[in-house]
Design a protein around this motif. Structure first.
Motif, short mmCIF file in Angstrom:
data_model
loop_
_atom_site.label_atom_id
_atom_site.label_comp_id
_atom_site.label_asym_id
_atom_site.label_seq_id
_atom_site.Cartn_x
_atom_site.Cartn_y
_atom_site.Cartn_z
N LYS A 182 43.92 40.62 49.74
CA LYS A 182 43.55 39.21 49.80
C LYS A 182 42.40 38.85 48.88
O LYS A 182 42.44 37.81 48.19
CB LYS A 182 43.19 38.84 51.24
N HIS A 183 41.36 39.66 48.82
CA HIS A 183 40.15 39.32 48.08
C HIS A 183 40.03 40.06 46.75
O HIS A 183 39.71 39.45 45.72
CB HIS A 183 38.91 39.60 48.93
N ALA A 184 40.29 41.37 46.77
CA ALA A 184 40.09 42.16 45.56
C ALA A 184 41.16 41.92 44.51
O ALA A 184 40.94 42.16 43.33
CB ALA A 184 40.04 43.64 45.92
N LYS A 185 42.34 41.44 44.96
CA LYS A 185 43.48 41.24 44.04
C LYS A 185 43.84 42.55 43.34
O LYS A 185 44.17 42.58 42.15
CB LYS A 185 43.16 40.15 43.01
N ALA A 186 43.75 43.64 44.07
CA ALA A 186 44.02 44.96 43.48
C ALA A 186 45.51 45.18 43.30
O ALA A 186 46.34 44.68 44.06
CB ALA A 186 43.43 46.05 44.36
N THR A 187 45.86 45.95 42.26
CA THR A 187 47.25 46.33 42.03
C THR A 187 47.47 47.81 42.31
O THR A 187 48.61 48.25 42.44
CB THR A 187 47.65 46.03 40.57
N ARG A 188 46.39 48.57 42.39
CA ARG A 188 46.49 50.00 42.69
C ARG A 188 45.48 50.36 43.78
O ARG A 188 44.30 50.03 43.68
CB ARG A 188 46.24 50.85 41.45
N ASN A 206 41.47 49.09 42.34
CA ASN A 206 41.12 48.67 40.99
C ASN A 206 40.93 47.16 40.91
O ASN A 206 41.17 46.54 39.87
CB ASN A 206 42.20 49.10 39.99
N GLY A 207 40.51 46.57 42.02
CA GLY A 207 40.35 45.12 42.10
C GLY A 207 39.13 44.60 41.37
O GLY A 207 38.45 45.32 40.63
N LYS A 208 38.82 43.34 41.65
CA LYS A 208 37.74 42.66 40.92
C LYS A 208 36.35 43.10 41.38
O LYS A 208 35.36 42.85 40.70
CB LYS A 208 37.88 41.16 41.05
N ASP A 211 29.41 42.30 43.98
CA ASP A 211 28.03 42.77 43.87
C ASP A 211 27.55 43.14 45.26
O ASP A 211 27.03 42.30 45.99
CB ASP A 211 27.15 41.68 43.25
N TYR A 212 27.73 44.39 45.65
CA TYR A 212 27.42 44.81 47.02
C TYR A 212 25.96 44.61 47.40
O TYR A 212 25.67 44.18 48.53
CB TYR A 212 27.83 46.26 47.23
N PRO A 213 24.97 44.89 46.52
CA PRO A 213 23.57 44.64 46.91
C PRO A 213 23.32 43.19 47.31
O PRO A 213 22.53 42.91 48.22
CB PRO A 213 22.78 45.01 45.65
N VAL A 214 23.99 42.25 46.64
CA VAL A 214 23.83 40.83 46.98
C VAL A 214 24.48 40.55 48.32
O VAL A 214 23.93 39.84 49.16
CB VAL A 214 24.45 39.93 45.89
N VAL A 215 25.65 41.14 48.54
CA VAL A 215 26.36 40.93 49.80
C VAL A 215 25.55 41.44 50.98
O VAL A 215 25.52 40.83 52.04
CB VAL A 215 27.74 41.64 49.74
N THR A 216 24.86 42.56 50.80
CA THR A 216 24.08 43.13 51.91
C THR A 216 22.83 42.32 52.21
O THR A 216 22.17 42.55 53.22
CB THR A 216 23.68 44.58 51.59
N VAL A 241 30.91 51.27 47.96
CA VAL A 241 30.47 51.30 46.56
C VAL A 241 31.36 50.35 45.78
O VAL A 241 32.58 50.54 45.71
CB VAL A 241 30.56 52.73 45.97
N SER A 242 30.76 49.32 45.20
CA SER A 242 31.55 48.32 44.49
C SER A 242 30.78 47.75 43.31
O SER A 242 29.56 47.58 43.39
CB SER A 242 31.95 47.18 45.44
N LYS A 243 31.49 47.50 42.24
CA LYS A 243 30.92 46.86 41.06
C LYS A 243 31.89 45.78 40.57
O LYS A 243 33.11 45.96 40.63
CB LYS A 243 30.67 47.88 39.95
N VAL A 244 31.33 44.70 40.10
CA VAL A 244 32.15 43.59 39.62
C VAL A 244 33.06 44.07 38.49
O VAL A 244 32.61 44.73 37.55
CB VAL A 244 31.26 42.43 39.15
N ASN A 245 34.34 43.76 38.62
CA ASN A 245 35.38 44.10 37.63
C ASN A 245 35.64 45.60 37.51
O ASN A 245 36.35 46.04 36.60
CB ASN A 245 35.03 43.55 36.25
#
Length: 256
Positions: A182-188, A206-208, A211-216, A241-245
């Motif tokens: 729904k959110h990440a729009k991942a294909t794999r 492999n989604g979008k 910024d996890y530090p901002v989310v927390t 663990v997440s990074k934009v793009n």
């Protein structure tokens, strides 16, 4: 002269005893404050656990109700529709070619609803192994041609989990997959499960990303909050663990 010296010694001892008494009083007071603070902290933890547990139990009851409605209402209606289609095929053989694709679609939809109903019902979940339950759900999701899911299982020894652990792990898995779709729009999506020496579930996409530090910093979504609350209830670690793009990896692991 001796009396003066004796008086000085007595005074010194008195002052020493007074200082020692004050130190003991302060120490006792500090211990009392520390114990009181610990009690308040423990009560706060217990209260938070109670809230989290009540929230999860409420969510589970809602999911069970939805599962029952899907099975009893939607499932029965689809069975009736399929029955009507079969009657039409018998009454109008010349329409078989037209009705066959529709009958197939109704059958697939009925099977999908049955699978979703089972995945929402925690009683059915408790009757099977958690690894098998996740594998079954992955198999259902792999039917989506736009998503590529890969499941890797390292099960060198069977890990016995409590009923609560099974439900919480499965719901967190569902929440992670829902976020991927729904959110990440991942294909794999790569899913890894280890059962020994501790249970570990890791999901990477492999989604979008985000910024996890901002989310927390107070902007966590309801989905992330649900996963965190559930993980705390069964005393598991949840690492994100997440990074934009660059995608996201979420790991749920049992504390050793």
């Amino acid at each position: 002269m001796n009396s003066i010296a004796f008086g000085i010694i007595i005074g010194f001892l008195f002052i020493s005893l007074l200082v020692l008494f004050c130190i003991l009083i302060v120490k006792l007071y500090m211990n009392k404050v520390k114990n009181y603070t610990q009690q308040l902290f423990q009560k706060d933890i217990d209260f938070q656990k109670a809230i989290n547990t009540a929230m999860v139990e409420t969510q589970e009851q809602v999911l069970n109700n939805i599962s029952q409605d899907l099975h009893d209402d939607a499932g029965q209606q689809l069975t009736y529709i399929n029955f009507q289609l079969e009657n039409l095929k018998l009454d109008y053989p010349n329409l078989n070619d037209v009705l066959w694709p529709l009958s197939q679609s109704v059958g697939h939809l009925s099977q999908s609803i049955r699978s979703i109903s089972h995945s929402l019902n925690n009683q059915l979940l408790l009757q099977q192994d958690i690894v098998k339950a996740i594998a079954t759900e992955v198999e259902r999701l792999q039917k989506n041609p736009k998503k590529k899911l890969k499941l890797s299982i390292s099960q060198s020894a069977r890990k016995e989990l409590s009923a609560n652990e099974k439900i919480v792990i499965y719901r967190i898995f569902q929440e992670i997959i829902n976020n991927c779709f729904k959110h990440a729009k991942a294909t794999r999506i790569d899913i890894q499960i280890k059962t020994y020496p501790a249970f570990v579930l890791s999901v990477s996409d492999n989604g979008k990303g985000f910024d996890y530090p901002v989310v927390t910093d107070g902007k966590r979504t309801l989905g992330l909050q649900n996963m965190e609350h559930r993980a705390r209830i069964i005393h598991y670690d949840l690492v994100i663990v997440s990074k934009v793009n660059e995608g996201t990896t979420i790991t749920l692991s049992e504390k050793l």
